[in-house]
Motif scaffolding. Structure first.
Motif, PDB file in Angstrom:
ATOM      1  N   MET A   1       0.835  -1.195   0.000  1.00  0.00           N
ATOM      2  CA  MET A   1       0.000   0.000   0.000  1.00  0.00           C
ATOM      3  C   MET A   1       0.880   1.259   0.000  1.00  0.00           C
ATOM      4  O   MET A   1       1.860   1.337   0.713  1.00  0.00           O
ATOM      5  CB  MET A   1      -0.887  -0.024   1.244  1.00  0.00           C
ATOM      6  N   ILE A   2       0.484   2.220  -0.826  1.00  0.00           N
ATOM      7  CA  ILE A   2       1.279   3.447  -0.933  1.00  0.00           C
ATOM      8  C   ILE A   2       1.159   4.288   0.348  1.00  0.00           C
ATOM      9  O   ILE A   2       0.098   4.400   0.926  1.00  0.00           O
ATOM     10  CB  ILE A   2       0.838   4.276  -2.156  1.00  0.00           C
ATOM     11  N   VAL A   7      -0.084  16.475   2.910  1.00  0.00           N
ATOM     12  CA  VAL A   7       0.322  17.563   2.035  1.00  0.00           C
ATOM     13  C   VAL A   7      -0.128  18.899   2.609  1.00  0.00           C
ATOM     14  O   VAL A   7      -1.310  19.127   2.811  1.00  0.00           O
ATOM     15  CB  VAL A   7      -0.263  17.362   0.623  1.00  0.00           C
ATOM     16  N   PRO A  13       6.539  20.072  -3.118  1.00  0.00           N
ATOM     17  CA  PRO A  13       7.782  19.287  -3.180  1.00  0.00           C
ATOM     18  C   PRO A  13       8.745  19.958  -4.162  1.00  0.00           C
ATOM     19  O   PRO A  13       8.303  20.619  -5.115  1.00  0.00           O
ATOM     20  CB  PRO A  13       7.315  17.933  -3.711  1.00  0.00           C
ATOM     21  N   VAL A  16       8.116  19.448  -7.901  1.00  0.00           N
ATOM     22  CA  VAL A  16       6.946  20.162  -8.424  1.00  0.00           C
ATOM     23  C   VAL A  16       7.270  21.646  -8.560  1.00  0.00           C
ATOM     24  O   VAL A  16       6.936  22.282  -9.567  1.00  0.00           O
ATOM     25  CB  VAL A  16       5.716  19.954  -7.495  1.00  0.00           C
TER      26      VAL A  16
ATOM     27  N   THR B  75       3.892   1.077  -8.355  1.00  0.00           N
ATOM     28  CA  THR B  75       2.653   1.528  -7.715  1.00  0.00           C
ATOM     29  C   THR B  75       2.821   1.617  -6.195  1.00  0.00           C
ATOM     30  O   THR B  75       2.136   2.393  -5.543  1.00  0.00           O
ATOM     31  CB  THR B  75       1.475   0.583  -8.036  1.00  0.00           C
ATOM     32  N   HIS B  76       3.747   0.817  -5.652  1.00  0.00           N
ATOM     33  CA  HIS B  76       3.976   0.856  -4.198  1.00  0.00           C
ATOM     34  C   HIS B  76       4.555   2.223  -3.790  1.00  0.00           C
ATOM     35  O   HIS B  76       4.412   2.645  -2.649  1.00  0.00           O
ATOM     36  CB  HIS B  76       4.907  -0.275  -3.769  1.00  0.00           C
ATOM     37  N   LEU B  77       5.198   2.905  -4.731  1.00  0.00           N
ATOM     38  CA  LEU B  77       5.763   4.230  -4.441  1.00  0.00           C
ATOM     39  C   LEU B  77       4.861   5.365  -4.925  1.00  0.00           C
ATOM     40  O   LEU B  77       4.689   6.374  -4.248  1.00  0.00           O
ATOM     41  CB  LEU B  77       7.135   4.382  -5.121  1.00  0.00           C
ATOM     42  N   TYR B  78       4.330   5.193  -6.129  1.00  0.00           N
ATOM     43  CA  TYR B  78       3.629   6.316  -6.769  1.00  0.00           C
ATOM     44  C   TYR B  78       2.119   6.153  -6.867  1.00  0.00           C
ATOM     45  O   TYR B  78       1.433   7.077  -7.313  1.00  0.00           O
ATOM     46  CB  TYR B  78       4.196   6.554  -8.172  1.00  0.00           C
ATOM     47  N   GLY B  79       1.588   5.008  -6.471  1.00  0.00           N
ATOM     48  CA  GLY B  79       0.143   4.809  -6.562  1.00  0.00           C
ATOM     49  C   GLY B  79      -0.302   4.597  -8.000  1.00  0.00           C
ATOM     50  O   GLY B  79       0.480   4.187  -8.856  1.00  0.00           O
ATOM     51  N   LYS B 123       6.866  10.084 -10.745  1.00  0.00           N
ATOM     52  CA  LYS B 123       6.930  10.617  -9.382  1.00  0.00           C
ATOM     53  C   LYS B 123       6.267  12.005  -9.329  1.00  0.00           C
ATOM     54  O   LYS B 123       5.483  12.285  -8.421  1.00  0.00           O
ATOM     55  CB  LYS B 123       8.401  10.714  -8.936  1.00  0.00           C
ATOM     56  N   LEU B 124       6.572  12.831 -10.333  1.00  0.00           N
ATOM     57  CA  LEU B 124       5.964  14.164 -10.396  1.00  0.00           C
ATOM     58  C   LEU B 124       4.447  14.061 -10.478  1.00  0.00           C
ATOM     59  O   LEU B 124       3.723  14.798  -9.797  1.00  0.00           O
ATOM     60  CB  LEU B 124       6.464  14.887 -11.648  1.00  0.00           C
ATOM     61  N   SER B 126       2.602  11.676  -9.418  1.00  0.00           N
ATOM     62  CA  SER B 126       2.117  11.228  -8.110  1.00  0.00           C
ATOM     63  C   SER B 126       2.070  12.394  -7.112  1.00  0.00           C
ATOM     64  O   SER B 126       1.117  12.542  -6.345  1.00  0.00           O
ATOM     65  CB  SER B 126       3.041  10.115  -7.617  1.00  0.00           C
ATOM     66  N   GLN B 127       3.104  13.233  -7.156  1.00  0.00           N
ATOM     67  CA  GLN B 127       3.137  14.393  -6.248  1.00  0.00           C
ATOM     68  C   GLN B 127       2.023  15.381  -6.598  1.00  0.00           C
ATOM     69  O   GLN B 127       1.356  15.925  -5.712  1.00  0.00           O
ATOM     70  CB  GLN B 127       4.506  15.083  -6.342  1.00  0.00           C
ATOM     71  N   LYS B 129      -0.728  14.634  -8.006  1.00  0.00           N
ATOM     72  CA  LYS B 129      -1.994  13.993  -7.624  1.00  0.00           C
ATOM     73  C   LYS B 129      -2.282  14.257  -6.140  1.00  0.00           C
ATOM     74  O   LYS B 129      -3.412  14.588  -5.760  1.00  0.00           O
ATOM     75  CB  LYS B 129      -1.899  12.484  -7.894  1.00  0.00           C
ATOM     76  N   GLU B 130      -1.248  14.114  -5.321  1.00  0.00           N
ATOM     77  CA  GLU B 130      -1.421  14.363  -3.878  1.00  0.00           C
ATOM     78  C   GLU B 130      -1.839  15.800  -3.618  1.00  0.00           C
ATOM     79  O   GLU B 130      -2.717  16.072  -2.795  1.00  0.00           O
ATOM     80  CB  GLU B 130      -0.106  14.086  -3.136  1.00  0.00           C
TER      81      GLU B 130
END
Lengths: 182, 136
Positions: A1-2, A7, A13, A16, B75-79, B123-124, B126-127, B129-130
């Motif tokens: 699970m991630i 945030v 970050p 970004v 996916t374990h890192l970035y979903g 990664k970007l 994913s970030q 998205k968060e």
């Protein structure tokens, strides 16, 4: 699970921040340029045919995967070589994608071929519904024109998607001007 | 921070489409839109391929053909983040699905094969998205 970070609404970050620093503020001129390019594509039969071909191949691949049909098996079923099937699946221009070819391939995989023709100006509507004690559910889009023309009713859509559970619905929302049937 | 979604201008989707294709805007900056504008002027073949993939993505719950859409292997890192691919071309557009309020595909950032790093692009995405989920 991630693992999700908390945030901060104003904290970015580093990656970004760097991306945004290297991105100019988007202007109306940029948006207009993309709009013009997309309008041009919408009137390009060659491009639209490519889109349809790609959608067809995607559906065919999905059907093959679900039914466990390999390239070799498909080739055998239609009496063609593996190379031919590979060309089809790679959207190779050397393969003539006639309706007959597409229907033959579908039948060989156990699929039914269907086409869809619509008014060029038809718009997309969103349809959402909320059951008691649940979050809203967003259903597949449908065409208001079809509804207006009485070719399909909203009730049919309800029934198709929700069976006989309308008594539990507390809220239904349509993004376009589509009326609920009486 | 101002987070918005903008429609891809004049992208005509089928009346039967399942997802609306939109681009992420952070403080008025739209990396996906800027990339599309650049590709339209200097990589027209790639631009056409990406628009083609957008149309496919809009109509399928998920696209299985990896020539068109690929999900990150990490996916374990970035979903659940994906890339639209121009197949034989070099352009890639990262995106994710959002089904919270409306069914929308959010295009976030570009990646050009041979320039930069695909993993960093995921990664970007994913970030972004968060950030999007925290602000909407």
């Amino acid at each position: 699970m991630i693992m999700k970070r908390n945030v901060n609404k104003d904290e970015l970050p580093a990656e970004v921040a760097e991306l945004l620093a290297n991105t100019p503020k988007t202007t109306q001129k940029t948006l207009d340029r993309i709009a013009a390019a997309n309008r041009k594509l919408e009137n390009d039969p060659e491009f639209l045919a490519e889109v349809e071909r790609a959608k067809f191949v995607n559906d065919l691949l999905e059907g093959m995967e679900q039914r466990g049909v390999t390239v070799s098996e498909l080739a055998k079923r239609i009496g063609k070589s593996r190379q031919y099937v590979h060309r089809v699946l790679n959207e190779d221009n050397r393969v003539s994608f006639t309706l007959k070819t597409m229907i033959t391939l579908c039948h060989a995989v156990g699929l039914r071929y269907g086409s869809y023709v619509a008014d060029k100006n038809e718009t997309k509507a969103q349809f959402s519904i909320q059951y008691k004690g649940t979050s809203p559910v967003h259903l597949p889009s449908y065409t208001p024109k079809l509804v207006r023309d009485n070719r399909i009713s909203v009730a049919t859509l309800f029934n198709r998607n929700l069976e006989k559970d309308t008594g539990n619905i507390i809220k239904a929302n349509f993004s376009n001007d589509v009326r609920m049937p009486a | 921070m101002k987070i918005d979604l903008v429609d891809i201008p004049d992208l005509q989707l089928s009346p039967t489409c399942k997802w609306r294709i939109r681009a992420l805007s952070v403080n008025g900056k739209m990396p996906a839109i800027e990339a599309l504008a650049e590709w339209e002027s200097i990589r027209l073949a790639d631009y056409k391929r990406i628009v083609k993939v957008m149309k496919i993505v809009s109509e399928k719950l998920r696209v299985t053909d990896q020539r068109h859409v690929k999900k990150t292997e990490k996916t374990h890192l970035y979903g659940d983040v994906y890339e639209m691919r121009s197949h034989t071309g070099k352009a890639r557009l990262m995106f994710f699905y959002d089904n919270r309020n409306e069914s929308v595909v959010v295009c976030t950032n570009p990646y050009v094969k041979g320039k930069g790093n695909q993993d960093a692009a995921f990664k970007l995405c994913s970030q972004l998205k968060e950030i999007y989920e925290a602000n909407t």
